[in-house]
Design a protein around this motif. Structure first.
Motif, short mmCIF file in Angstrom:
data_model
loop_
_atom_site.label_atom_id
_atom_site.label_comp_id
_atom_site.label_asym_id
_atom_site.label_seq_id
_atom_site.Cartn_x
_atom_site.Cartn_y
_atom_site.Cartn_z
N PHE A 75 35.78 23.02 10.09
CA PHE A 75 36.77 23.55 11.05
C PHE A 75 36.28 23.43 12.49
CE2 PHE A 75 38.33 27.15 13.59
CZ PHE A 75 39.69 26.90 13.54
N LEU A 76 34.98 23.71 12.70
CA LEU A 76 34.43 23.75 14.05
C LEU A 76 34.01 22.38 14.56
CD1 LEU A 76 32.20 26.94 13.74
CD2 LEU A 76 34.40 26.77 14.91
N HIS A 77 33.99 21.39 13.68
CA HIS A 77 33.44 20.08 14.02
C HIS A 77 34.05 19.51 15.30
CE1 HIS A 77 31.67 16.16 13.57
NE2 HIS A 77 32.86 15.59 13.54
N SER A 78 35.36 19.60 15.43
CA SER A 78 36.04 19.02 16.60
C SER A 78 36.34 20.07 17.67
CB SER A 78 37.35 18.35 16.17
OG SER A 78 38.20 19.29 15.54
N ARG A 79 35.87 21.31 17.45
CA ARG A 79 36.22 22.40 18.37
C ARG A 79 35.01 22.97 19.12
NH1 ARG A 79 39.45 22.58 13.93
NH2 ARG A 79 41.67 22.94 14.25
N VAL A 80 33.82 22.75 18.59
CA VAL A 80 32.61 23.29 19.21
C VAL A 80 31.65 22.15 19.49
CG1 VAL A 80 30.60 24.80 18.86
CG2 VAL A 80 32.87 25.52 18.06
N SER A 81 30.99 22.20 20.63
CA SER A 81 30.03 21.17 21.00
C SER A 81 28.85 21.19 20.05
CB SER A 81 29.54 21.41 22.43
OG SER A 81 28.38 20.65 22.71
N GLY A 97 25.11 25.79 6.21
CA GLY A 97 26.40 25.31 5.73
C GLY A 97 27.24 24.71 6.84
N ILE A 98 27.25 25.36 8.01
CA ILE A 98 27.98 24.82 9.16
C ILE A 98 27.41 23.46 9.55
CG2 ILE A 98 28.38 25.14 11.63
CD1 ILE A 98 28.57 28.17 11.05
N SER A 99 26.08 23.36 9.54
CA SER A 99 25.44 22.08 9.87
C SER A 99 25.84 21.00 8.89
CB SER A 99 23.92 22.27 9.86
OG SER A 99 23.25 21.04 10.00
N LYS A 100 25.78 21.29 7.61
CA LYS A 100 26.12 20.29 6.61
C LYS A 100 27.61 19.97 6.61
CE LYS A 100 22.37 20.90 3.26
NZ LYS A 100 22.03 19.47 3.10
N LYS A 121 26.20 19.66 20.52
CA LYS A 121 25.00 19.76 21.37
C LYS A 121 24.62 21.21 21.59
CE LYS A 121 23.20 18.43 25.91
NZ LYS A 121 23.50 17.74 27.20
N LEU A 122 25.60 22.06 21.91
CA LEU A 122 25.33 23.48 22.13
C LEU A 122 24.87 24.15 20.84
CD1 LEU A 122 25.43 26.07 23.82
CD2 LEU A 122 27.87 26.27 23.22
N PHE A 123 25.53 23.83 19.74
CA PHE A 123 25.17 24.41 18.45
C PHE A 123 23.72 24.12 18.11
CE2 PHE A 123 24.75 23.77 13.82
CZ PHE A 123 25.09 25.04 13.36
N TYR A 124 23.31 22.85 18.25
CA TYR A 124 21.96 22.47 17.90
C TYR A 124 20.94 23.03 18.90
CZ TYR A 124 22.86 19.57 13.88
OH TYR A 124 23.19 19.16 12.62
N GLY A 182 21.32 18.62 9.58
CA GLY A 182 19.90 18.53 9.86
C GLY A 182 19.15 19.84 9.84
N LEU A 183 19.83 20.97 9.58
CA LEU A 183 19.17 22.25 9.77
C LEU A 183 18.68 22.90 8.48
CD1 LEU A 183 21.34 23.79 12.61
CD2 LEU A 183 19.07 22.78 12.75
N GLY A 184 18.60 22.14 7.40
CA GLY A 184 17.98 22.70 6.20
C GLY A 184 16.55 23.11 6.45
#
Length: 248
Positions: A216-222, A20-23, A224-227, A29-31
């Motif tokens: 919410f996290l789109h502009s607050r978390v990298s 859900g966070i990815s979408k 690149k790090l998430f993926y 891309g993480l389905g």
């Protein structure tokens, strides 16, 4: 609470939240990681059936967010080909066993990770209709088997170098159509019975929470790090699945 349901919640809820966070904010891309991760507690066929209604629920928000921002020319090429792949998956469903599925899932998982590492080095290309038809069909088939259409469709889409929003919107539209079409064969193959639908229903609120967190996290978390963290997890799971498939 039954211990099997405790295991279900401990694995399924984080998986659905991450998808859900990815979408919701990181490209969707993480389905591909859903079914491999869920095989930690259940068979791959059961995992795919439980996740399909959840993915369909998420697709509603994705299509709404990127409405009419997709490349319709590319979508018209890929969608019919993907449906052909779904039909092939339906016709070969009876020949799939758990060991083969684990091996396929493991290979697809590692392919997705490898593709994510190599995609920045791909050169732009026009993409032939024949190639689009082939990779669209492969996408439909792998998506039918395990909701893992990401690696094959990126083989075709990434070299096109579409603008980021157009690329995201096109993939979201494609997989929304694929997922809703898959509901038909999944139903007639007996995969969407009461117990699994109940478990899917339980996960829907977490799917929505994941999407809201993604926004919410789109502009607050990298991203690149998430993926990187998710790809690392998927690489470990993929390696385990290949080992389990070969050992069996």
């Amino acid at each position: 609470m039954d211990i099997s349901y405790l295991h279900f919640f401990l694995v399924a809820i984080p998986v659905v939240l991450l998808i859900g966070i990815s979408k919701g904010g990181f490209g969707g891309g993480l389905g591909v990681m859903g079914v491999p991760a869920m095989t930690l507690i259940m068979g791959p066929v059961e995992a795919a059936a439980i996740l399909l209604p959840v993915l369909c629920f998420m697709d509603i928000f994705g299509v709404q967010k990127f409405w009419r921002k997709w490349n319709m020319q590319v979508a018209r090429l890929l969608i019919p080909a993907a449906i052909v792949g779904i039909v092939l998956g339906t016709l070969t469903f009876a020949y799939m066993n758990e060991q083969v599925l684990k091996l396929i899932l493991g290979l697809l998982s590692l392919a997705f990770v490898a593709n994510s590492l190599l995609k920045r080095h791909q050169a732009a290309s026009a993409g032939s209709p024949l190639a689009g038809g082939f990779w669209g069909a492969v996408t439909g088939y792998t998506s039918f088997v395990a909701h893992a259409g990401g690696p094959p469709i990126n083989v075709y889409l990434l070299p096109l170098r579409l603008p980021k929003t157009e690329y995201l919107a096109t993939t979201i539209l494609l997989f929304a159509v694929i997922n809703y079409v898959k509901l038909i064969p999944y139903y007639f193959l007996g995969q969407l019975h009461g117990t699994r639908l109940f478990e899917s229903l339980i996960l829907l609120p977490f799917a929505y929470i994941g999407i809201i967190l993604g926004i919410f996290l789109h502009s607050r978390v990298s991203d690149k790090l998430f993926y990187q963290l998710c790809y690392g997890f998927l690489a470990v799971i993929g390696t385990k699945l290949i080992y389990d498939g070969l050992a069996s």
